[in-house]
Design a protein around this motif. Structure first.
Motif, mmCIF file in Angstrom:
data_model
loop_
_atom_site.group_PDB
_atom_site.id
_atom_site.type_symbol
_atom_site.label_atom_id
_atom_site.label_comp_id
_atom_site.label_asym_id
_atom_site.label_seq_id
_atom_site.Cartn_x
_atom_site.Cartn_y
_atom_site.Cartn_z
ATOM 1 N N UNK A 89 24.505 42.834 45.815
ATOM 2 C CA UNK A 89 24.807 42.533 47.214
ATOM 3 C C UNK A 89 24.773 41.020 47.457
ATOM 4 N N UNK A 90 23.744 40.369 46.955
ATOM 5 C CA UNK A 90 23.606 38.919 47.133
ATOM 6 C C UNK A 90 24.739 38.188 46.421
ATOM 7 N N UNK A 91 25.033 38.580 45.189
ATOM 8 C CA UNK A 91 26.097 37.914 44.433
ATOM 9 C C UNK A 91 27.456 38.129 45.079
ATOM 10 N N UNK A 92 27.710 39.312 45.599
ATOM 11 C CA UNK A 92 28.982 39.609 46.258
ATOM 12 C C UNK A 92 29.168 38.734 47.493
ATOM 13 N N UNK A 93 28.112 38.586 48.267
ATOM 14 C CA UNK A 93 28.193 37.761 49.471
ATOM 15 C C UNK A 93 28.417 36.296 49.119
ATOM 16 N N UNK A 94 27.715 35.816 48.092
ATOM 17 C CA UNK A 94 27.900 34.425 47.669
ATOM 18 C C UNK A 94 29.320 34.196 47.157
ATOM 19 N N UNK A 95 29.842 35.148 46.386
ATOM 20 C CA UNK A 95 31.193 35.020 45.836
ATOM 21 C C UNK A 95 32.252 35.055 46.935
ATOM 22 N N UNK A 96 32.070 35.936 47.916
ATOM 23 C CA UNK A 96 33.051 36.082 48.988
ATOM 24 C C UNK A 96 33.127 34.838 49.864
#
Length: 186
Positions: A89-96
């Motif tokens: 979840x954290x990585x997805x938000x950072x990537x987006x």
């Protein structure tokens, strides 16, 4: 941009922990903030506890009945699952939200891989959103800008614990961006 809509935008970005700054009347949206308490509490702590339980399980497996072993194994799987889901979840938000977006006078400039593209009412067709359920309690959403050549450009990525609140935020951002660049809403 009028002050009340800018204030609401800033409030929403703060609540969603998306980093932004203001320079010369422009709002610059950049990376999502890495919340260290969430990272530690929901990723590292469950992993550390799982490793501790695993070590205890391995060193004392002969002393417990099979029923307790299943409970310990289930606890390990649960803790590792929590860590993985929250880490993703954290990585997805950072990537987006890794690309820089600049909201200037009636336009949005997206800086992506050292390429700068400016979008305004002349080259934007519409905005759209996408949602995805990450697990039972977490939903991810993204807002895309659709250029007149039908290319999609990611503008924002966010997550919420309620699908209803996520959809409200996505619709609000889409409406805000349409009004900002002054394209007609259907």
């Amino acid at each position: 941009m009028n002050n009340s809509s800018t204030f609401l935008l800033e409030s929403k970005l703060k609540r969603l922990k998306i980093s932004f700054s203001k320079e010369n009347g422009k709002i610059i949206i950049s990376n999502a903030k890495l919340d260290l308490t969430v990272l530690f509490g929901l990723v590292f702590l469950p992993l550390i506890v799982a490793v501790g339980i695993g070590m205890f399980f391995i060193t004392s497996v002969a002393n417990y009945s099979e029923r307790i072993d299943i409970k310990i194994l289930a606890t390990l799987v649960f803790l590792v699952g929590i860590a993985i889901v929250n880490g993703l979840r954290i990585m997805s938000k950072l990537k987006a939200n890794k690309n820089r977006k600049v909201l200037d006078d009636k336009g949005i400039t997206i800086v992506e891989n050292d390429q700068i593209q400016r979008f305004d009412a002349t080259n934007v067709k519409d905005f759209e959103y996408m949602t995805k359920k990450l697990d039972n309690e977490i939903f991810e959403g993204k807002v895309f800008l659709i250029a007149t050549n039908n290319q999609k450009h990611l503008v924002l990525g966010l997550d919420e614990e309620s699908e209803h609140y996520l959809l409200d935020d996505l619709f609000w951002f889409i409406d805000y961006f349409k009004k900002h660049i002054e394209i007609e809403t259907l």
